[in-house]
Design a protein around this motif. Structure first.
Motif, PDB file in Angstrom:
ATOM      1  N   ARG A 151       1.309   8.842  -7.550  1.00 18.29           N
ATOM      2  CA  ARG A 151       0.262   9.489  -8.324  1.00 18.29           C
ATOM      3  C   ARG A 151      -1.093   9.186  -7.697  1.00 18.29           C
ATOM      4  O   ARG A 151      -1.253   8.243  -6.910  1.00 18.29           O
ATOM      5  CB  ARG A 151       0.290   8.997  -9.779  1.00 18.29           C
ATOM      6  CG  ARG A 151       1.598   9.245 -10.493  1.00 18.29           C
ATOM      7  CD  ARG A 151       1.479   9.025 -11.978  1.00 18.29           C
ATOM      8  NE  ARG A 151       0.637  10.051 -12.593  1.00 18.29           N
ATOM      9  CZ  ARG A 151       0.271  10.038 -13.873  1.00 18.29           C
ATOM     10  NH1 ARG A 151       0.650   9.042 -14.656  1.00 18.29           N
ATOM     11  NH2 ARG A 151      -0.458  11.009 -14.369  1.00 18.29           N
ATOM     12  N   SER A 152      -2.099   9.973  -8.061  1.00 18.48           N
ATOM     13  CA  SER A 152      -3.458   9.753  -7.577  1.00 18.48           C
ATOM     14  C   SER A 152      -4.425   9.950  -8.729  1.00 18.48           C
ATOM     15  O   SER A 152      -4.297  10.895  -9.506  1.00 18.48           O
ATOM     16  CB  SER A 152      -3.783  10.701  -6.415  1.00 18.48           C
ATOM     17  OG  SER A 152      -3.422  12.034  -6.707  1.00 18.48           O
ATOM     18  N   THR A 197      -8.737  16.389  -0.445  1.00 22.06           N
ATOM     19  CA  THR A 197      -7.847  17.089  -1.359  1.00 22.06           C
ATOM     20  C   THR A 197      -6.926  16.102  -2.068  1.00 22.06           C
ATOM     21  O   THR A 197      -6.469  15.128  -1.459  1.00 22.06           O
ATOM     22  CB  THR A 197      -7.002  18.129  -0.594  1.00 22.06           C
ATOM     23  OG1 THR A 197      -7.869  19.012   0.103  1.00 22.06           O
ATOM     24  CG2 THR A 197      -6.133  18.926  -1.549  1.00 22.06           C
ATOM     25  N   LYS A 198      -6.652  16.336  -3.339  1.00 19.44           N
ATOM     26  CA  LYS A 198      -5.800  15.444  -4.118  1.00 19.44           C
ATOM     27  C   LYS A 198      -4.490  15.209  -3.369  1.00 19.44           C
ATOM     28  O   LYS A 198      -3.762  16.160  -3.044  1.00 19.44           O
ATOM     29  CB  LYS A 198      -5.526  16.044  -5.494  1.00 19.44           C
ATOM     30  CG  LYS A 198      -4.898  15.084  -6.492  1.00 19.44           C
ATOM     31  CD  LYS A 198      -4.777  15.751  -7.863  1.00 19.44           C
ATOM     32  CE  LYS A 198      -4.433  14.751  -8.958  1.00 19.44           C
ATOM     33  NZ  LYS A 198      -3.089  14.170  -8.792  1.00 19.44           N
ATOM     34  N   TRP A 255      -9.965   9.316  -4.428  1.00 16.85           N
ATOM     35  CA  TRP A 255      -8.760   9.022  -5.190  1.00 16.85           C
ATOM     36  C   TRP A 255      -8.235   7.614  -4.942  1.00 16.85           C
ATOM     37  O   TRP A 255      -8.252   7.114  -3.810  1.00 16.85           O
ATOM     38  CB  TRP A 255      -7.650  10.024  -4.818  1.00 16.85           C
ATOM     39  CG  TRP A 255      -8.085  11.442  -4.824  1.00 16.85           C
ATOM     40  CD1 TRP A 255      -8.559  12.159  -3.760  1.00 16.85           C
ATOM     41  CD2 TRP A 255      -8.120  12.330  -5.960  1.00 16.85           C
ATOM     42  NE1 TRP A 255      -8.883  13.434  -4.156  1.00 16.85           N
ATOM     43  CE2 TRP A 255      -8.619  13.577  -5.483  1.00 16.85           C
ATOM     44  CE3 TRP A 255      -7.754  12.195  -7.293  1.00 16.85           C
ATOM     45  CZ2 TRP A 255      -8.771  14.672  -6.326  1.00 16.85           C
ATOM     46  CZ3 TRP A 255      -7.911  13.290  -8.124  1.00 16.85           C
ATOM     47  CH2 TRP A 255      -8.419  14.504  -7.645  1.00 16.85           C
ATOM     48  N   LEU A 283      -8.517  10.055 -10.005  1.00 17.49           N
ATOM     49  CA  LEU A 283      -9.870  10.362  -9.560  1.00 17.49           C
ATOM     50  C   LEU A 283     -10.798   9.189  -9.851  1.00 17.49           C
ATOM     51  O   LEU A 283     -10.835   8.663 -10.966  1.00 17.49           O
ATOM     52  CB  LEU A 283     -10.367  11.621 -10.270  1.00 17.49           C
ATOM     53  CG  LEU A 283     -11.773  12.096  -9.914  1.00 17.49           C
ATOM     54  CD1 LEU A 283     -11.798  12.625  -8.478  1.00 17.49           C
ATOM     55  CD2 LEU A 283     -12.223  13.178 -10.900  1.00 17.49           C
ATOM     56  N   THR A 325      -4.648   5.827  -5.088  1.00 24.14           N
ATOM     57  CA  THR A 325      -3.245   6.229  -5.126  1.00 24.14           C
ATOM     58  C   THR A 325      -2.380   5.072  -5.610  1.00 24.14           C
ATOM     59  O   THR A 325      -2.649   3.902  -5.310  1.00 24.14           O
ATOM     60  CB  THR A 325      -2.755   6.722  -3.753  1.00 24.14           C
ATOM     61  OG1 THR A 325      -2.957   5.699  -2.767  1.00 24.14           O
ATOM     62  CG2 THR A 325      -3.516   7.965  -3.338  1.00 24.14           C
ATOM     63  N   GLU A 336      -6.820  23.684  -7.157  1.00 24.45           N
ATOM     64  CA  GLU A 336      -6.731  22.690  -6.078  1.00 24.45           C
ATOM     65  C   GLU A 336      -8.001  21.841  -6.122  1.00 24.45           C
ATOM     66  O   GLU A 336      -9.106  22.363  -5.958  1.00 24.45           O
ATOM     67  CB  GLU A 336      -6.592  23.383  -4.733  1.00 24.45           C
ATOM     68  CG  GLU A 336      -6.450  22.429  -3.567  1.00 24.45           C
ATOM     69  CD  GLU A 336      -6.284  23.165  -2.252  1.00 24.45           C
ATOM     70  OE1 GLU A 336      -5.129  23.519  -1.916  1.00 24.45           O
ATOM     71  OE2 GLU A 336      -7.302  23.413  -1.579  1.00 24.45           O
ATOM     72  N   SER A 337      -7.855  20.561  -6.361  1.00 24.57           N
ATOM     73  CA  SER A 337      -9.018  19.690  -6.550  1.00 24.57           C
ATOM     74  C   SER A 337      -9.216  18.759  -5.361  1.00 24.57           C
ATOM     75  O   SER A 337      -8.267  18.367  -4.683  1.00 24.57           O
ATOM     76  CB  SER A 337      -8.862  18.866  -7.833  1.00 24.57           C
ATOM     77  OG  SER A 337      -7.639  18.140  -7.832  1.00 24.57           O
ATOM     78  N   SER A 338     -10.494  18.434  -5.127  1.00 24.79           N
ATOM     79  CA  SER A 338     -10.882  17.478  -4.094  1.00 24.79           C
ATOM     80  C   SER A 338     -11.746  16.405  -4.739  1.00 24.79           C
ATOM     81  O   SER A 338     -12.388  16.633  -5.768  1.00 24.79           O
ATOM     82  CB  SER A 338     -11.655  18.165  -2.963  1.00 24.79           C
ATOM     83  OG  SER A 338     -10.850  19.102  -2.288  1.00 24.79           O
ATOM     84  N   GLU A 376       0.216  20.288  -9.508  1.00 20.89           N
ATOM     85  CA  GLU A 376      -0.724  21.393  -9.685  1.00 20.89           C
ATOM     86  C   GLU A 376      -0.233  22.245 -10.848  1.00 20.89           C
ATOM     87  O   GLU A 376       0.969  22.306 -11.121  1.00 20.89           O
ATOM     88  CB  GLU A 376      -0.807  22.255  -8.425  1.00 20.89           C
ATOM     89  CG  GLU A 376      -1.586  21.636  -7.294  1.00 20.89           C
ATOM     90  CD  GLU A 376      -1.773  22.615  -6.149  1.00 20.89           C
ATOM     91  OE1 GLU A 376      -2.892  22.703  -5.619  1.00 20.89           O
ATOM     92  OE2 GLU A 376      -0.791  23.299  -5.776  1.00 20.89           O
ATOM     93  N   PHE A 384     -16.300  15.301  -6.580  1.00 20.53           N
ATOM     94  CA  PHE A 384     -15.212  16.087  -7.148  1.00 20.53           C
ATOM     95  C   PHE A 384     -15.566  17.573  -7.140  1.00 20.53           C
ATOM     96  O   PHE A 384     -16.691  17.968  -7.453  1.00 20.53           O
ATOM     97  CB  PHE A 384     -14.917  15.653  -8.585  1.00 20.53           C
ATOM     98  CG  PHE A 384     -13.842  16.480  -9.236  1.00 20.53           C
ATOM     99  CD1 PHE A 384     -12.514  16.314  -8.886  1.00 20.53           C
ATOM    100  CD2 PHE A 384     -14.170  17.444 -10.174  1.00 20.53           C
ATOM    101  CE1 PHE A 384     -11.525  17.084  -9.467  1.00 20.53           C
ATOM    102  CE2 PHE A 384     -13.190  18.218 -10.772  1.00 20.53           C
ATOM    103  CZ  PHE A 384     -11.860  18.038 -10.408  1.00 20.53           C
TER     104      PHE A 384
END
Length: 262
Positions: A139-140, A232-233, A202, A142, A204, A197-199, A238, A181
């Protein structure tokens, strides 16, 4: 024996063992005194995984020290140019009492030292086969900071280090290049559908599962930190922005409420 007593089930797919006092001393000496990569962490991972990036998160009674070691040497927040935003340097010979928790981690293993550095554990990937429904999950999460160069920025230097203003107003030093973000609509193969699609920046984590032998219930029983990333995540899931259904890597989806990530 109390017939009503119940031991929690052990996590599957991870090996956890205690560290000796001598090994705890070595970890503290490597990271905080000599500022060289942690030998015990290199030795903990599966064969062929030593030499990768290492990170530090030390929670102390008077603040936090973070750091990154992509090669042979540590870059820590308690050294220039961020020492004024960090907890003071830790001297293992005199002030272990300041330690609440120290985490030294990489993609394949993690070392955790407890309060006062009086005890420690190392966790790494297990070597046995794991049933499909109990496989570890990556998992990641934010890392939040106010967007814009006035609030969150990457500092110059060979090793990534950033300063970000957190929602609380406090400034934090992170051992990673900073990315604000953002999100964009990624079109899916099916006409008229898209995924977010998120950036960003992160943390992890790898989660390990356990099955209760009495009830059959499955849940997360252990986790370890695996790294810090910008861009990018790095992990799923998604979701379809219209229906909320989870999107598979190939563009197919299944309904909400099912397994989040693999």
């Amino acid at each position: 024996m109390n017939r009503h007593s119940h031991e929690p089930p052990a996590p599957v797919g991870v090996d956890v063992r205690g560290l000796s006092a001598a090994m705890i001393d070595e970890v503290l000496d490597d990271v905080f005194v000599r500022a060289r990569r942690c030998r015990a962490l290199d030795a903990a991972g599966p064969p062929g995984t030593s030499g990768g990036p290492q990170w530090l998160l030390a929670e102390l009674g008077d603040g936090r020290i973070t750091g990154a070691c992509p090669g042979d040497r540590w870059s820590r927040s308690d050294t220039p140019p961020t020492e004024h935003l960090s907890a003071p340097s830790l001297d293992p010979g005199t002030d272990r009492w300041r330690v609440l928790e120290v985490l030294v981690f990489g993609p394949h293993a993690q070392i955790r030292l407890g309060e006062g550095a009086g005890s420690g554990w190392v966790s790494a990937e297990g070597q046995g086969d794991v049933p499909e429904w109990l496989r570890p999950r990556d998992r990641s999460f934010l890392l939040q900071g106010w967007p814009g160069a006035d609030h969150s920025r990457t500092l110059e230097g060979d090793v990534p280090r950033s300063v970000t203003r957190e929602p609380s107003g406090a400034e934090a030093v992170l051992p990673v290049a900073w990315t604000d973000f953002s999100g964009r609509l990624r079109p899916l193969p099916e006409r008229g559908r898209g995924a977010l699609e998120s950036s960003g920046t992160w943390l992890t984590v790898r989660e390990y599962w356990a099955a209760d032998p009495l009830t059959g219930a499955v849940g997360v029983a252990f986790h370890r930190l695996t790294g810090l990333r910008a861009g990018t995540k790095p992990t799923g899931p998604e979701f379809d922005v219209g229906t909320g259904d989870q999107v598979e890597p190939g563009g197919l989806d299944h309904g909400r409420g099912q397994e989040e990530e693999r």
